[in-house]
Design a protein around this motif. Structure first.
Motif, mmCIF file in Angstrom:
data_model
loop_
_atom_site.group_PDB
_atom_site.id
_atom_site.type_symbol
_atom_site.label_atom_id
_atom_site.label_comp_id
_atom_site.label_asym_id
_atom_site.label_seq_id
_atom_site.Cartn_x
_atom_site.Cartn_y
_atom_site.Cartn_z
ATOM 1 N N ARG A 1 4.173 2.713 6.427
ATOM 2 C CA ARG A 1 2.955 2.299 7.101
ATOM 3 C C ARG A 1 2.459 3.410 8.009
ATOM 4 O O ARG A 1 3.230 4.247 8.478
ATOM 5 C CB ARG A 1 3.179 1.014 7.898
ATOM 6 N N GLN A 2 1.178 3.398 8.236
ATOM 7 C CA GLN A 2 0.571 4.377 9.119
ATOM 8 C C GLN A 2 -0.458 3.684 9.983
ATOM 9 O O GLN A 2 -1.456 3.151 9.484
ATOM 10 C CB GLN A 2 -0.079 5.507 8.332
ATOM 11 N N ALA A 3 -0.180 3.684 11.288
ATOM 12 C CA ALA A 3 -1.106 3.113 12.252
ATOM 13 C C ALA A 3 -2.118 4.181 12.659
ATOM 14 O O ALA A 3 -1.843 5.379 12.552
ATOM 15 C CB ALA A 3 -0.340 2.597 13.466
ATOM 16 N N PRO A 4 -3.273 3.781 13.132
ATOM 17 C CA PRO A 4 -4.289 4.755 13.552
ATOM 18 C C PRO A 4 -3.729 5.739 14.574
ATOM 19 O O PRO A 4 -3.124 5.337 15.574
ATOM 20 C CB PRO A 4 -5.374 3.871 14.169
ATOM 21 N N GLY A 5 -3.903 7.020 14.307
ATOM 22 C CA GLY A 5 -3.460 8.036 15.231
ATOM 23 C C GLY A 5 -1.975 8.322 15.232
ATOM 24 O O GLY A 5 -1.491 9.101 16.057
ATOM 25 N N LYS A 6 -1.271 7.705 14.304
ATOM 26 C CA LYS A 6 0.177 7.900 14.255
ATOM 27 C C LYS A 6 0.603 8.434 12.892
ATOM 28 O O LYS A 6 -0.134 8.349 11.920
ATOM 29 C CB LYS A 6 0.906 6.588 14.556
ATOM 30 N N GLU A 7 1.813 8.952 12.835
ATOM 31 C CA GLU A 7 2.349 9.451 11.578
ATOM 32 C C GLU A 7 2.823 8.277 10.722
ATOM 33 O O GLU A 7 3.163 7.209 11.227
ATOM 34 C CB GLU A 7 3.509 10.417 11.842
ATOM 35 N N ARG A 8 2.871 8.531 9.433
ATOM 36 C CA ARG A 8 3.382 7.517 8.528
ATOM 37 C C ARG A 8 4.879 7.356 8.732
ATOM 38 O O ARG A 8 5.597 8.351 8.914
ATOM 39 C CB ARG A 8 3.054 7.894 7.085
ATOM 40 N N GLU A 9 5.341 6.110 8.688
ATOM 41 C CA GLU A 9 6.755 5.840 8.932
ATOM 42 C C GLU A 9 7.309 4.927 7.858
ATOM 43 O O GLU A 9 6.587 4.089 7.302
ATOM 44 C CB GLU A 9 6.955 5.195 10.317
ATOM 45 N N GLY A 10 8.572 5.079 7.583
ATOM 46 C CA GLY A 10 9.240 4.216 6.623
ATOM 47 C C GLY A 10 9.489 2.844 7.212
ATOM 48 O O GLY A 10 9.951 2.734 8.346
ATOM 49 N N VAL A 11 9.171 1.822 6.452
ATOM 50 C CA VAL A 11 9.355 0.449 6.908
ATOM 51 C C VAL A 11 10.563 -0.187 6.235
ATOM 52 O O VAL A 11 11.417 -0.778 6.888
ATOM 53 C CB VAL A 11 8.099 -0.394 6.606
ATOM 54 N N SER A 12 10.627 -0.043 4.925
ATOM 55 C CA SER A 12 11.697 -0.673 4.164
ATOM 56 C C SER A 12 11.795 0.002 2.802
ATOM 57 O O SER A 12 10.823 0.604 2.326
ATOM 58 C CB SER A 12 11.418 -2.165 3.990
ATOM 59 N N CYS A 13 12.955 -0.077 2.200
ATOM 60 C CA CYS A 13 13.100 0.420 0.837
ATOM 61 C C CYS A 13 14.192 -0.362 0.130
ATOM 62 O O CYS A 13 15.010 -1.036 0.762
ATOM 63 C CB CYS A 13 13.377 1.914 0.791
ATOM 64 N N VAL A 14 14.164 -0.277 -1.180
ATOM 65 C CA VAL A 14 15.167 -0.937 -1.999
ATOM 66 C C VAL A 14 15.549 0.003 -3.128
ATOM 67 O O VAL A 14 14.689 0.608 -3.768
ATOM 68 C CB VAL A 14 14.659 -2.302 -2.524
ATOM 69 N N GLY A 15 16.852 0.147 -3.334
ATOM 70 C CA GLY A 15 17.323 0.978 -4.421
ATOM 71 C C GLY A 15 17.248 0.224 -5.732
ATOM 72 O O GLY A 15 16.708 -0.870 -5.815
ATOM 73 N N SER A 16 17.834 0.820 -6.758
ATOM 74 C CA SER A 16 17.847 0.143 -8.044
ATOM 75 C C SER A 16 19.250 -0.365 -8.333
ATOM 76 O O SER A 16 19.632 -1.424 -7.878
ATOM 77 C CB SER A 16 17.328 1.068 -9.145
ATOM 78 N N SER A 17 20.051 0.413 -9.035
ATOM 79 C CA SER A 17 21.368 -0.068 -9.431
ATOM 80 C C SER A 17 22.333 -0.221 -8.259
ATOM 81 O O SER A 17 23.281 -0.992 -8.340
ATOM 82 C CB SER A 17 21.972 0.873 -10.472
ATOM 83 N N ASP A 18 22.101 0.478 -7.140
ATOM 84 C CA ASP A 18 23.047 0.372 -6.020
ATOM 85 C C ASP A 18 22.743 -0.819 -5.121
ATOM 86 O O ASP A 18 23.549 -1.147 -4.245
ATOM 87 C CB ASP A 18 23.081 1.664 -5.203
ATOM 88 N N GLY A 19 21.590 -1.452 -5.333
ATOM 89 C CA GLY A 19 21.260 -2.633 -4.543
ATOM 90 C C GLY A 19 21.033 -2.361 -3.068
ATOM 91 O O GLY A 19 21.042 -3.276 -2.248
ATOM 92 N N SER A 20 20.843 -1.121 -2.696
ATOM 93 C CA SER A 20 20.697 -0.786 -1.277
ATOM 94 C C SER A 20 19.334 -1.226 -0.753
ATOM 95 O O SER A 20 18.350 -1.279 -1.494
ATOM 96 C CB SER A 20 20.867 0.717 -1.070
#
Length: 133
Positions: A37-56
């Motif tokens: 996500r990227q808020a106005p005037g801010k850098e883009r940041e990671g919010v969430s992620c999901v792997g594939s076979s590792d289920g992370s």
């Protein structure tokens, strides 16, 4: 590979939204997928992620317990269920795909899906989320 994100909107604090991101031109099972996500005037940041076979999975600290990432392999779609939304969640939300995840250094090092944008190869258009107080 193309990513189509949807589901943003304008809501009041405390409400819920579910973002969707459909991947085309590839098979979801071979990708790690992330939400940024990227808020106005801010850098883009990671919010969430999901792997594939590792289920992370990964959640940034500020969304833990409120956001849930999930995926529907047959539909080639990931979701971000966002509950108890706060004004500080207001941003443009982007989904991203990391191709050939099993060859990625994060996977090989058992670090789980990466939360950094430079690891991702494909990006969808943003979907805007506005949370009013």
């Amino acid at each position: 590979v193309q990513l189509q994100a949807s589901g943003g909107g304008v809501v009041q604090a405390g409400a819920s939204l579910t973002l969707s991101c459909q991947l085309s031109g590839g098979t979801l099972s071979s990708f790690a997928m992330g939400w940024f996500r990227q808020a106005p005037g801010k850098e883009r940041e990671g919010v969430s992620c999901v792997g594939s076979s590792d289920g992370s999975t990964y959640y940034r600290e500020s969304v833990k317990g409120r956001f849930t990432i999930s995926k529907d392999i047959p539909k080639n779609t990931i979701y971000l269920q966002m509950n108890s939304l706060k004004p500080e969640d207001t941003a443009d939300y982007y989904c991203a795909a990391l191709a050939d995840y099993s060859s990625n250094s994060y996977y090989k090092s058992n670090l789980g899906c990466p939360s950094v944008e430079y690891e991702y190869h494909y990006w969808g258009q943003g979907t805007q989320v506005t949370v009013s107080s």
